[in-house]
Structures are given as structure tokens and as C-alpha cells.
Write a protein that holds these residues in place. Structure first.
Motif, PDB file in Angstrom:
ATOM      1  N   GLU A   1       0.812  -1.212   0.000  1.00 22.77           N
ATOM      2  CA  GLU A   1       0.000   0.000   0.000  1.00 22.77           C
ATOM      3  C   GLU A   1       0.848   1.265   0.000  1.00 22.77           C
ATOM      4  O   GLU A   1       0.339   2.360   0.135  1.00 22.77           O
TER       5      GLU A   1
ATOM      6  N   PRO B   1       1.812   5.617  -3.925  1.00 25.09           N
ATOM      7  CA  PRO B   1       0.658   6.477  -4.143  1.00 25.09           C
ATOM      8  C   PRO B   1       0.045   6.232  -5.508  1.00 25.09           C
ATOM      9  O   PRO B   1       0.711   5.805  -6.446  1.00 25.09           O
ATOM     10  N   THR B   2      -1.240   6.508  -5.611  1.00 23.28           N
ATOM     11  CA  THR B   2      -1.914   6.333  -6.883  1.00 23.28           C
ATOM     12  C   THR B   2      -1.468   7.387  -7.867  1.00 23.28           C
ATOM     13  O   THR B   2      -0.949   8.435  -7.514  1.00 23.28           O
TER      14      THR B   2
ATOM     15  N   GLY C   1      -1.317  12.044  -8.543  1.00 14.50           N
ATOM     16  CA  GLY C   1      -1.137  12.751  -7.284  1.00 14.50           C
ATOM     17  C   GLY C   1      -0.090  13.829  -7.400  1.00 14.50           C
ATOM     18  O   GLY C   1       0.583  13.999  -8.403  1.00 14.50           O
TER      19      GLY C   1
ATOM     20  N   THR D   1      -4.940  14.780  -3.829  1.00 21.64           N
ATOM     21  CA  THR D   1      -4.588  14.182  -5.108  1.00 21.64           C
ATOM     22  C   THR D   1      -5.807  13.904  -5.978  1.00 21.64           C
ATOM     23  O   THR D   1      -5.692  13.299  -7.022  1.00 21.64           O
TER      24      THR D   1
ATOM     25  N   SER E   1     -10.052   6.736  -6.563  1.00 20.74           N
ATOM     26  CA  SER E   1      -9.093   6.458  -5.500  1.00 20.74           C
ATOM     27  C   SER E   1      -8.743   7.727  -4.733  1.00 20.74           C
ATOM     28  O   SER E   1      -8.867   8.835  -5.256  1.00 20.74           O
ATOM     29  N   TYR E   2      -8.320   7.512  -3.493  1.00 18.39           N
ATOM     30  CA  TYR E   2      -7.825   8.586  -2.649  1.00 18.39           C
ATOM     31  C   TYR E   2      -6.505   8.138  -2.049  1.00 18.39           C
ATOM     32  O   TYR E   2      -6.374   6.983  -1.613  1.00 18.39           O
ATOM     33  N   THR E   3      -5.534   9.037  -1.986  1.00 20.19           N
ATOM     34  CA  THR E   3      -4.248   8.716  -1.375  1.00 20.19           C
ATOM     35  C   THR E   3      -3.987   9.623  -0.181  1.00 20.19           C
ATOM     36  O   THR E   3      -4.041  10.845  -0.310  1.00 20.19           O
TER      37      THR E   3
ATOM     38  N   SER F   1      -5.727   4.428  -0.747  1.00 18.10           N
ATOM     39  CA  SER F   1      -4.335   4.005  -0.830  1.00 18.10           C
ATOM     40  C   SER F   1      -3.520   4.846   0.135  1.00 18.10           C
ATOM     41  O   SER F   1      -3.840   6.015   0.374  1.00 18.10           O
TER      42      SER F   1
ATOM     43  N   ALA G   1       0.366   6.118   1.059  1.00 20.61           N
ATOM     44  CA  ALA G   1       1.788   6.257   0.742  1.00 20.61           C
ATOM     45  C   ALA G   1       2.567   6.245   2.050  1.00 20.61           C
ATOM     46  O   ALA G   1       2.381   7.114   2.897  1.00 20.61           O
TER      47      ALA G   1
ATOM     48  N   ASN H   1       3.932  14.245  -2.756  1.00 21.16           N
ATOM     49  CA  ASN H   1       2.721  13.458  -2.971  1.00 21.16           C
ATOM     50  C   ASN H   1       1.461  14.298  -2.872  1.00 21.16           C
ATOM     51  O   ASN H   1       0.407  13.890  -3.383  1.00 21.16           O
TER      52      ASN H   1
ATOM     53  N   VAL I   1      -0.430  14.973  -0.238  1.00 26.27           N
ATOM     54  CA  VAL I   1      -1.504  14.403   0.581  1.00 26.27           C
ATOM     55  C   VAL I   1      -2.099  15.473   1.487  1.00 26.27           C
ATOM     56  O   VAL I   1      -1.374  16.296   2.045  1.00 26.27           O
TER      57      VAL I   1
END
Length: 410
Positions: A9, A12-13, A16, A25, A37-39, A81, A83, A105, A107
Motif C-alpha cells: 500500500e 501512491p496512486t 497525485g 490528489t 481512488s484517494y491517497t 491508498s 503512501a 505526494n 496528501v
């Protein structure tokens, strides 16, 4: 000892990364708005002296992600997801890891860290004023309470320090020698203990992290007339001290005490039988009779063939709270998540025990304050300082195994 972990996991997707202002992201909309998806981020101790604790966090995190993704976030069932970056068990590496998550990233929320000093350093250097939400999974220092924007799922050590003081005094010790790890965790807990101990603290000095020998500290403790020794330290350091004290015969003349960080399988595996017999302490605990905790234990045993610690449960809850906040927020930004993350844990709402139950209320038109997430670690109820209530348990070492006894509620 645990080493650097490979984590499925941790990547990161795609799509992002932005300016690191907590804007996230993905597209806006707490109901996903078509997003798949969410990271979010996580800073954990994958290497260094705190790695034994980081390992259990990864397991709790993975179970939480799996449960969340069975339901999915929002009407489109978006996947979560995480990171993951390594703090290397140090403040500076933790700051570097947090900077990467926020600035590269992008986030809007990250979970971290284990060590209180690492969590505080990341908050002061990266999170504060950035709009990003930070939730510590394992940090217990009372110092975190002075930073209301730094949330945590493990309780403050203040109640534990007071309980330790009462516990040691209750065993008829009127003089105690205390050594504590030289960081925010150790200093904060030792101060609370000293302030609340009814007897005399005849030795109260720090020791540095990661040393190959602590014979100097032990010699000083042995030169006092203390009948109890309190170790506020980590697994690696406790292992070294226990071995050296055993070699010198110090353990036969005093009673040992500890807190949560002197509970680790690695300590028992790397010390001889008899070196820790009779050691006692107080540790954070989960509500063993609570159904969702029992379900968590069952899933954990099935997946990892071992029982979880409460620390894995705290990591599980940190991830679940983050997912509920994403579900509840109007958009996937730090400011939007910050405005709802406390609300979904507060006692005014309807009790829910899983992400799925929370999502059902929110998708039926409920507001964040209509949800009261009850964690697998117990009630979260994040207060104005970002602290949850605490449940503690007495432990001891007998026949080179940890044994658990009475509960204490803060």
C-alpha cells in the motif's frame, strides 16, 4: 528486530502531487464525484530502534485499508491508498518523510508517527500552518496536548504517568530510581511520574537512544538506595539494560517497573530467562470485551497468526477515522478534512463500529456530527486538544512472559 518492510500500500496512486498545500490528489466532493481512488500518507518507523512498533502499525493499517476498500469511499466506491514513508526512528528523517508526503505526494492528511518526538518535529516543521491534517497513531507524550492541531488515537501519557506513580507507591516503595529515553516521550512521562510519586525520586536522569551500553546509568542507579527502578525507554534500549543489569546482578536487589514501550517480544527474545522476572508496569489497553475489538483480533490472528497489540489497534483506528473524514468532507482537501475529522468521533453522534456503518449514515444525508466512531481500541472522542480518552492495564513478567491484570480508566 524488525527491519525495513515492503508494503503493497506504500505506492501512491497516479495523478497525485501538487503544491503541498493540502489540496490532495483527487477531485473535490466528499462523495467521490467519480473519483476512483484517494491517497493519504503515513510516516512509520520501518527501521531504527522503533521498528518493532512500526511493524505492528503496518499490520493494523493494512487491515483497516482492506475493510475500508470492501465498502469503498463515496457513491462510486473509491479505493483508499496509503503512501508510506520511513521515519527511521529519528526526528530529522521523520520531518523529511513528512515533507515528501506533503510537498511531493500532495496528501491532505497523513498518519504519523510512533515516537512522540518525531510526531512533534513533523508537526512543528511541516504540518503546522500547512492546512494538512496529522494524526499520530502511537505517540503518547503529554507534550502533544500543547499542540491542539496534532491529533492522535493513542491516549496522552499524563494519566499513565499518574497511574504509574500510584502503582509503584502502592507496592510500598518510597524511593525510586528513574531513567528515561532522552526525547519528548521520556521527558514528558518522567516529569508526570516525578510530580505524582508520593515518595522520593532519588535518581532521575536520561539516557540516549541507540547506545551499545548503558553501564554508566545502571551503575549510578545501583549506587542509590532505591528499592524500585523505573525504565521509561524503548525495546532496543531496554534489552541492552536488562542484559547488563542481569550480568551485574542488579536485578536481584530491586523491583523493575516500566511503561508500554518496555513490552515487546524482541525484549524477551533477546534477554535471558530470569532477567526480567517480577517486572511490572502499566500499558495502554484495548477493551477486550468489546465486540468490534474481538472482531479485529480475529481478523488479525487469521491474517498474521498472532495476536495484535493495542498499538496495532490505534493504527487501525487512525486509518479508519481518516477514511470516515474523507467520506464526510465536502472535498478532498486538508481544510475540509480538518473541519470534520473531530466531529466523526464525538459522543453526540450515533455510535458506529465500522467504516461501513459510518458511511451508511453519511450517505443517507447525515452530517459528520451524526457519526460517533467507536474504535477497535475503544472510544476515540477526540477532544479540543486532539486527545482521546485512555484505557490502561497492569502487566507483569513471569516465566519470561508478559502477563496482564487489572484495567485502569483515565
Amino acid at each position: 528486530m524488525a527491519g525495513c518492510l515492503e508494503d503493497t500500500e506504500s505506492t501512491p496512486t497516479s495523478g497525485g502531487g501538487d503544491t503541498g498545500d493540502g489540496s490532495g490528489t483527487g477531485t473535490e466532493g466528499g462523495d467521490s464525484g467519480g473519483q476512483d481512488s484517494y491517497t493519504i500518507g503515513m510516516v512509520d518507523a520501518l527501521t531504527g530502534s522503533l521498528a518493532p512498533y512500526g511493524n505492528r502499525n503496518q499490520r493494523g493499517k493494512d487491515l483497516a485499508v482492506a475493510a475500508i476498500n470492501e465498502t469503498g469511499i463515496g457513491s462510486e466506491g473509491a479505493q483508499l491508498s496509503i503512501a508510506v514513508e520511513d521515519s527511521e526512528s529519528s526526528n530529522q528523517s521523520g520531518v523529511t518523510a513528512a515533507q515528501k508526503l506533503v510537498e511531493q505526494n500532495g496528501v491532505p492528511l497523513f498518519i504519523g508517527a510512533v515516537g512522540s518526538g518525531v510526531s512533534i518535529a513533523m508537526y512543528d516543521s511541516v504540518t503546522k500552518g500547512s492546512g494538512v491534517v496529522q494524526i499520530s497513531q502511537n505517540s503518547t507524550s503529554p507534550e502533544l496536548t500543547t499542540r491542539p492541531g496534532l491529533l492522535r488515537t493513542s491516549p496522552s501519557g499524563s494519566a499513565k504517568g499518574k497511574a504509574l506513580a500510584q502503582f509503584v507507591a502502592g507496592d510500598d516503595h518510597d524511593k525510586v530510581a528513574v531513567t528515561w529515553i532522552n526525547n519528548d516521550y521520556g521527558s514528558g512521562l518522567s516529569e508526570v511520574f516525578a510530580e505524582n510519586f508520593e515518595g522520593e525520586v532519588v535518581f532521575n536522569e536520561p539516557h540516549d537512544q541507540g547506545q551499545s551500553s548503558y553501564s554508566g546509568t545502571l551503575t549510578k542507579m545501583a549506587s542509590t538506595d532505591a528499592s524500585a527502578w523505573l525504565f521509561l525507554t524503548y525495546a532496543n534500549e531496554m534489552t541492552v539494560m536488562a542484559n547488563e543489569a542481569f550480568d551485574q546482578g542488579y536485578n536481584t536487589g530491586v523491583d523493575y517497573y516500566g511503561a508500554e514501550s518496555t513490552i515487546a517480544d524482541e525484549i524477551l527474545e533477546n534477554t535471558p530467562e530470569g532477567s526480567l522476572n517480577g517486572m511490572k508496569g502499566i500499558t495502554e489497553s484495548a477493551p477486550a470485551d468489546q465486540e468490534n475489538y474481538q472482531n479485529f483480533v480475529s481478523r488479525f490472528k487469521s491474517e498474521y497468526d498472532t495476536s495484535p497489540t493495542v498499538w496495532a489497534a490505534y493504527a487501525y483506528d487512525a486509518v479508519t477515522i481518516a477514511a470516515i473524514a474523507i467520506e464526510a468532507a465536502d472535498e478532498f482537501t486538508g481544510s475540509a478534512l480538518k473541519s470534520v475529522v473531530r466531529d466523526v468521533t464525538r459522543p453526540e453522534g450515533q455510535e458506529v463500529f465500522t467504516f461501513s456503518e459510518a458511511a451508511e449514515i453519511l450517505r443517507d444525508g447525515g452530517s459528520p456530527s451524526d457519526v460517533n466512531y467507536q474504535g477497535v481500541s475503544g472510544p476515540v472522542d477526540l477532544d479540543e486538544n486532539g486527545d482521546p480518552p485512555g484505557l490502561y492495564q497492569v502487566y507483569s513478567v513471569a516465566e519470561h512472559q508478559y502477563k496482564y491484570g487489572d484495567y485502569i480508566t483515565s
